[in-house]
Design an enzyme around this catalytic site. Sequence first.
Site, mmCIF file in Angstrom:
data_model
loop_
_atom_site.group_PDB
_atom_site.id
_atom_site.type_symbol
_atom_site.label_atom_id
_atom_site.label_comp_id
_atom_site.label_asym_id
_atom_site.label_seq_id
_atom_site.Cartn_x
_atom_site.Cartn_y
_atom_site.Cartn_z
ATOM 1 N N LYS A 1 0.830 -1.206 0.000
ATOM 2 C CA LYS A 1 0.000 0.000 0.000
ATOM 3 C C LYS A 1 0.863 1.254 0.000
ATOM 4 O O LYS A 1 0.541 2.252 -0.654
ATOM 5 C CB LYS A 1 -0.918 0.001 1.227
ATOM 6 N N HIS B 1 -8.827 -30.790 -34.088
ATOM 7 C CA HIS B 1 -9.687 -29.662 -33.700
ATOM 8 C C HIS B 1 -10.582 -30.028 -32.514
ATOM 9 O O HIS B 1 -11.786 -29.787 -32.518
ATOM 10 C CB HIS B 1 -10.519 -29.183 -34.882
#
Length: 515
Positions: free
Chosen positions: A136, A275
Amino acid sequence: MVMRAILSVSDKTGLIEFARGLSELGFDIYSTGGTKKSLQQANVTVHSISDMTDSPEILDGRVKTLHPKVHGGILARRDLPEHMAELEKYNIQPIDMVVVNLYPFVKTVSRPDVSLTDALENIDIGGPTMIRASAKNFPSVTVVVDPQDYPHVLEHLKTGTLSLDERKKLAQKAFQHVAMYDTAISQYLWQGEEGFPENMTIALSKRYDLRYGENPHQPAVFYAENRVGHGQNTGITWAQQAWGKQLSFNNILDADAAWGAATDFSAATVAIVKHTNTCGLCSREDVAEAYKRAFSGDPVSAYGGIVASNRKVTLSMAEAMKGTFYEIIIAPEYEPEALEFLKTRKDLRILIAELPKHNEAETRSLDYRRVKGGLLVQAADELAENAVQTKVVTKREPTPEEMSDLKFAWRAVKHIKSNAIVLAKNNVLLGMGAGQPNRVVSVDIAKSKAGEASKGSVMASDAMFPFPDSVEQAAAAGVTAIIQPGGSIRDQESIDAANKHNIAMVFTGTRHFRH
């Protein structure tokens, strides 16, 4: 001005070298527990956190850094005179660097014999609090949570180039470190609960960069899901690449589909995928024979596909693959001679993957599907082979051979995009229809792929027949038995059509949609 650093790490990789570098730069180092002991043994000058706080560690070490002299020193904004005045008033020294990584919670709870007490004691409190506080206040405090960043940070400190932007990147990494840690704890505490949590986070760690995404203009990366309590690093995500060039996005999707199909069978099985759809599949005791039969199902589609085997790849199997281009082969292991033979194919990628554990309690997993702005989450379709319930609904019951093929086809069809149809015989996939908006079209495609081999075959459908037309198509192809979920309001019409053609039909009560 004296600079101060707090070092408190679980992962001590690179710790000594980094601490020595900080000492040489004039940092006063403060530490606790095992980190402090390691530094002292390496003759690095280090002070106890208690020297800073004038308070002892209490509650078996549960409380040691949770103190105003620690968090005041971290959180004070250096650009606010009132903050600095308050530090002076209470005799608190500014802290310039926090180097913390957290207790090994995931490693601890992944042990099969871990107790709840052990798990709770490995939930770090002081560490995340210091990390969050320093992240922070990154404009004033450098926070480091990853040992890989030590050399980089040290070099910038030596040259005086540790910029605000660099500290911001370290802070982002720190918040992510804590977020993943908290996610792991939440997942562990949720284990055994029914349903889905009201709120959830997913923790991901980067595995590696990919050649590209679905198309070459799309950059892509591969992340691994950090799951707690499963005790498994199996499948494509953790596969080792033994040979070949870098994988692409589509390579991984197809390899995952092939591996899922092959390992869904307990018998020795080879799957060929194109695929993401299984175009070749066979179960045989001899893996080379399984490959040959799988390939025979659709030799044209096999070109450029993915081969997966749930058994060791033998030299005979490797030799049988000669003459057909494949992108990838994946298996749990390879005969040394087979591996050397396959490595002569420069465009082939060779993967080694750990077999999944077929214990439902251990493998319970979730599927995630991305939609714009959200995720669809479901339990994975992981029904065990012996969990398939079959109900004969026609006048004629399947023969034992037909029932064996029906069960094979039923597992095969779950790995094909819906609307999915499979024709099979002798545990060989003969033809499949995938991804069609009309199920009858899927039946027609499967028939055309199987050709004359469809005579005497069985058919599986991933979902119910809304009309009897699919049964009529199957009869015209010479299909002798059908397996499907049932559940249509017109089920009787399909049953009547099957009876008319002397086809045995079995309902499962469970469908296998794969969108």
